[in-house]
Every structure is written in C-alpha cells, then in structure tokens.
Design an enzyme around this catalytic site. Sequence first.
Site, PDB file in Angstrom:
ATOM      1  N   TYR A 181       0.951  -1.130  -0.020  1.00  0.00           N
ATOM      2  CA  TYR A 181      -0.103  -0.094   0.017  1.00  0.00           C
ATOM      3  C   TYR A 181       0.728   1.253   0.041  1.00  0.00           C
ATOM      4  CZ  TYR A 181      -0.221  -0.190   5.352  1.00  0.00           C
ATOM      5  OH  TYR A 181       0.153  -0.290   6.456  1.00  0.00           O
ATOM      6  N   GLU A 182       0.111   2.355  -0.203  1.00  0.00           N
ATOM      7  CA  GLU A 182       0.888   3.779  -0.496  1.00  0.00           C
ATOM      8  C   GLU A 182       1.941   3.615  -1.796  1.00  0.00           C
ATOM      9  OE1 GLU A 182      -0.801   5.804   0.833  1.00  0.00           O
ATOM     10  OE2 GLU A 182      -1.637   4.506   2.611  1.00  0.00           O
ATOM     11  N   GLY A 183       1.573   2.834  -2.714  1.00  0.00           N
ATOM     12  CA  GLY A 183       2.262   2.769  -3.929  1.00  0.00           C
ATOM     13  C   GLY A 183       2.999   1.624  -3.718  1.00  0.00           C
TER      14      GLY A 183
END
Length: 594
Positions: free
Chosen positions: A438-440
């Site tokens: 997550y978050e890229g």
Amino acid sequence: MAYKAPVRDLTFILSEVLEIDKYANQPGFEDISSELVQQILEEGARFAEEVIAPINHSGDKEGCHWTEGGVVTGPKGWKEAYQALVAAGWPALSADPAFGGQGMPAVVGMAFGQFTAGASAAFSMYPGLTASAYAGIHANASDELKTKYLPKLTTGEWGGTMNLTEPQCGTDLGLVRTKAVPQGDGTYKITGQKIWISAGEHDFTDNIIHTVLARVEGAPAGIKGLSLFLVPKFLVNEDGSLGERNALMCTGLEHKMGIHGNATAVMQYDDATGWLIGEEGRGMNNMFVVMNEARLGTGLQGLAIAAAAYQAALEFARDRLQGRSLTGPKNPDGPADPIMVHPDVRRMLLESKAFVEGGQAFILWTALQADLEKSDDAATAQKAKDYMGLITPVLKAYLTDKGFHVASLGMQVHGGSGYTEHFQASQYLRDARITMIYEGTNGIQALDLVGRKLPANGGRAIMSWFADIDAFVAEHRGNAATDPFIDGLDKAKGALQEGSMWLMQNGMQNPDNAGAASTDYLQIFGLTALAYMWAQMAVVAQKQVEAGSTDPFYATKLQTGRYFVERILPDARAHLKKMQSGADVLMAMPAEAF
C-alpha cells in the site's frame, strides 16, 4: 513477549549523530534540546509499552466488527487506548501550534511514531491516517476549512482518511470514476465507491474526515481531471458542533492477511456533501502531500515491525534450548544449549539488528530533512526539499522490503513455534507484508525513483547527495577503526553512481531498460543510504570508545555495523550487475510462453 521501545538507540541518533541541538536556529527547534527530547521519548516509550503493546496480540485475534448499517467497532480495549492517546496529547506532538499542535519538529514525531508502530502496527494506523489527512488539508485547503477541521484533527479527537483506490483502479488513478457535482454554494455532491480505506470507519472518534479523490462533472479523463475533496462523516455546524450524518457509509470490511485491528473499509458515497481542497483539477498535486506523508509513515511502519520482530526473535533465541555448540557445550548443566550459540542463528539476528539500527538512523535523518525544508535559509530549504523528493520512494520501498525480510527471519529463528499462532512471529510477518503494497507498491516506488526523482532538476538532488557523501568520506578517512565503514560507504556510493550513469545512457534509448533496472537500482540506493548512516554512527561511537567510555553500547554499535559492512553491503555490486543486464532477458519471452 513484551515490546520494548528502542529509546537508547533513538536518543543516540538524535542527540549524538544528528546533533539536533545544533539546529536551535532553525524554525521549530527554538525550544528543543537533547534533554527535552529524551524526556519525550521516555514518556512515549512508556505509553507504547504499557497502553498499546498489551492490546496488539488480542486485537490481531479479534479484529474489527462490521454490522448492518455500516457500524464498525474495533477490538476490545482499542477505543479506550486510542482515547488515552488523544488525552495524553500524542497526536498533536508535531502539529502546527496555530491549530492546537505542540509544534515539535517532525524528527521528534517520527521517533515517537516508531514506538507506536512497533507496539502495534494496526493501532498506529488510526492516528497515522489522521496525520495524513491533516497534512493534505493543512497544505492545500482554504483558511475556512482549516479553521473548521484542523483543530480536532490535530488533537486526534476526529479521525481522518485518504480515499484514492476504487475497484477498477489502484495504481492507475486516472481511471477514478467517483464524481463530484458542484452545487453552486461552494459544496459538491460526491458519488462513488472507494475500497481498501484504512481506518475508514470505526467507533474511536465522534467524526471522521475523509479526503476523497474525485472527478468534477465534465472534467477531462485521466489524472488531470481529478480534484481532492473534504467529506466529513458528520457535517459540522458553524459553531463547531456536529450536525446531520453525511450521505456516506461503510458497506463492508476487507478480510485481510494481517493488520486485523485496523478497519480496512469499503466506502460508499451517495451524493455526500464535500468541499474542494485547493483548486479543481489539481487533486493529484494536492494528494501528493498526503501520499508522501503516508509513504514516510509506511516506511516507518515496516521498520518498526522489523524492530519488534527482532526483539521477539532475540528473546526466543536466548531461551530456546536446542542442540550443542559446534565448539563444545556452553550450557553444560542443561540438556542443550540456547540456540543463540549457533552461527546461523546469529547470522539471522545480526542481519536483523544491523538493518533495524541502520534503518532507524535513515528514517530520522530523512525526517530531519522535512524540518529543514522550513529553514529561513533558501539554500538549506531547497537542498532539504530535493532530498525529501529523492529519498521518499527509497525509504518507503527499502525499509518495507527489508522490514518484511526481518520479520521472516524472526519467524525462522522461532522455527516451528513461529509458524504457530502461540507466538507473535506470525503476526509480525503478516502485518509487515502489506507495507510493501500500500501507498504505492515497491515496484512503483522504484519506477518513481528512476523515472521522476532521479532526473528532476537535471539530477540536482542525486549530485548533491553524492557530494555530501564524498565530503564525509574525505573528512573521516584515516582512522583504522572506522575506515572499513568509510571504505564501504565509498564503494557503495561508487556502485550507485555507476548505476545512475547506466540508467542515463540506457534508459533513454529503451524505457524498458529503466523499468527492468529500477528495483535493483533502488536496492543499491537503500544500501548506500544505510552505509551512510552506519558510517556516521561508527564515527560517533568510535570517538566515545577512544575517549575512554566503558559503556558497552558504543562497542556493540561498532560490532553491529561491522556485520552490515562485511555481510550485507557487498550486495550492492550484485544488484548493479543485475540491473546492467538490461531488459532483454525480461521482455524477450512471449507472454504465452510464461
């Protein structure tokens, strides 16, 4: 196994390595001293150890509960722990005093954040997501919205989220379908579905302020048509009291591998009332503030889980009796020796310890750059901003990648016991895995590094980074005790420089070369960053030893750093060799042949 916050390690980094006392002339540091920071960290450690850590394991077992009507409750004791966090003032530690914050430097807040995430990664996400929402509103919203919403986001009395992902789009946010229809009175009606929304719904706070990425009706397709909106769970009256419930609902919770104590929500917006943050069409620009805050927090989370997993593995290795030492019994009166005597167990523990302690310095060094961005000196501020842009994808990807690796090593040290749910090794491994996604995803971070951050401003940031390392090497070379650290840093920097040149020469000719090399290049960057941190720590520790200190902390620091230099840092050249092989071996095979 009780979690112990690494107060001594972090105070060593802050006070002796980064020397925060010398920044008294910088904004935010005027009232800061090493003594005050140590007091803050000692109190923060006590809170993390006594309030948060005891509910981590039970929260993992119980998880969150969703009922019809979209009501979500957290695990037993979590609401009370969150409210104790707010009452103690911890969420406001580094927030703007104009909105009720304590105004502490980001580097101090980042240190405390390692304690909360180490005590419970899932719990730390509730204040973490609120901090991300706060950052986006603080940076881009109108004064009216700031005045109305930031005070209670600052204290944590209200929660916050970031709403990007939809069923048809994760990385490719240009595919966002959530729409926003202007109402002519400054508000918009928001309609759409968002998924995987961490802390999207819970019973910890009276209100939750969602930051939602949506497309204004009639805006162009793709990234450029997106805008960012503030959408509260409950509308807020002019006097600050809560009004009617907004037209949004949590329609379910995800069933996940880990972070069970955090409510990962499916959010449905049906003509919900929202307010524009910033300008129309600049949603991604505005969201980057939120995302960068979250990426630093994710890197911290990966590191903190690794620290907790290492602690648990170390305790187990000291207690578990299995086999005899290859050089003769070390526990002759017992039935077997502690597994700590075995070289391969020590390899796993030292690899974990070397990464954790290097990573702790890396994340605090980076947080200091966030503080220096606010410097009154233009050159200092620009350099810090350049470094934040360059380093953020490295920190997020490298610390989470290696954080998961350390959690895996921790399970391996536990053996079969670690694979059961009787010990927390399993939870650490499960919790750590999401940080790489997550978050890229980490692959996206690597592409961001080579495609955007590296060439930005003609490569100004990376050239400055190289110059800083060269200056450090030149200043500190010549001490036999620390030369291995200096030489290791110099060689790693050479590999990173060679990899950068290869990308410049081959990435332009064939973009697939850049894509194929990106992950290995990021790994070289991460190794170089930790080599830089270890060299700095070694210089400081060696000075203490030479001054006659009998504190074993400094000798142990040097021994741990030697392991990093001798057994981990050589990987930089292997990654360089792999990235220089180019894209042909990846792209030549037809898709149907896989």
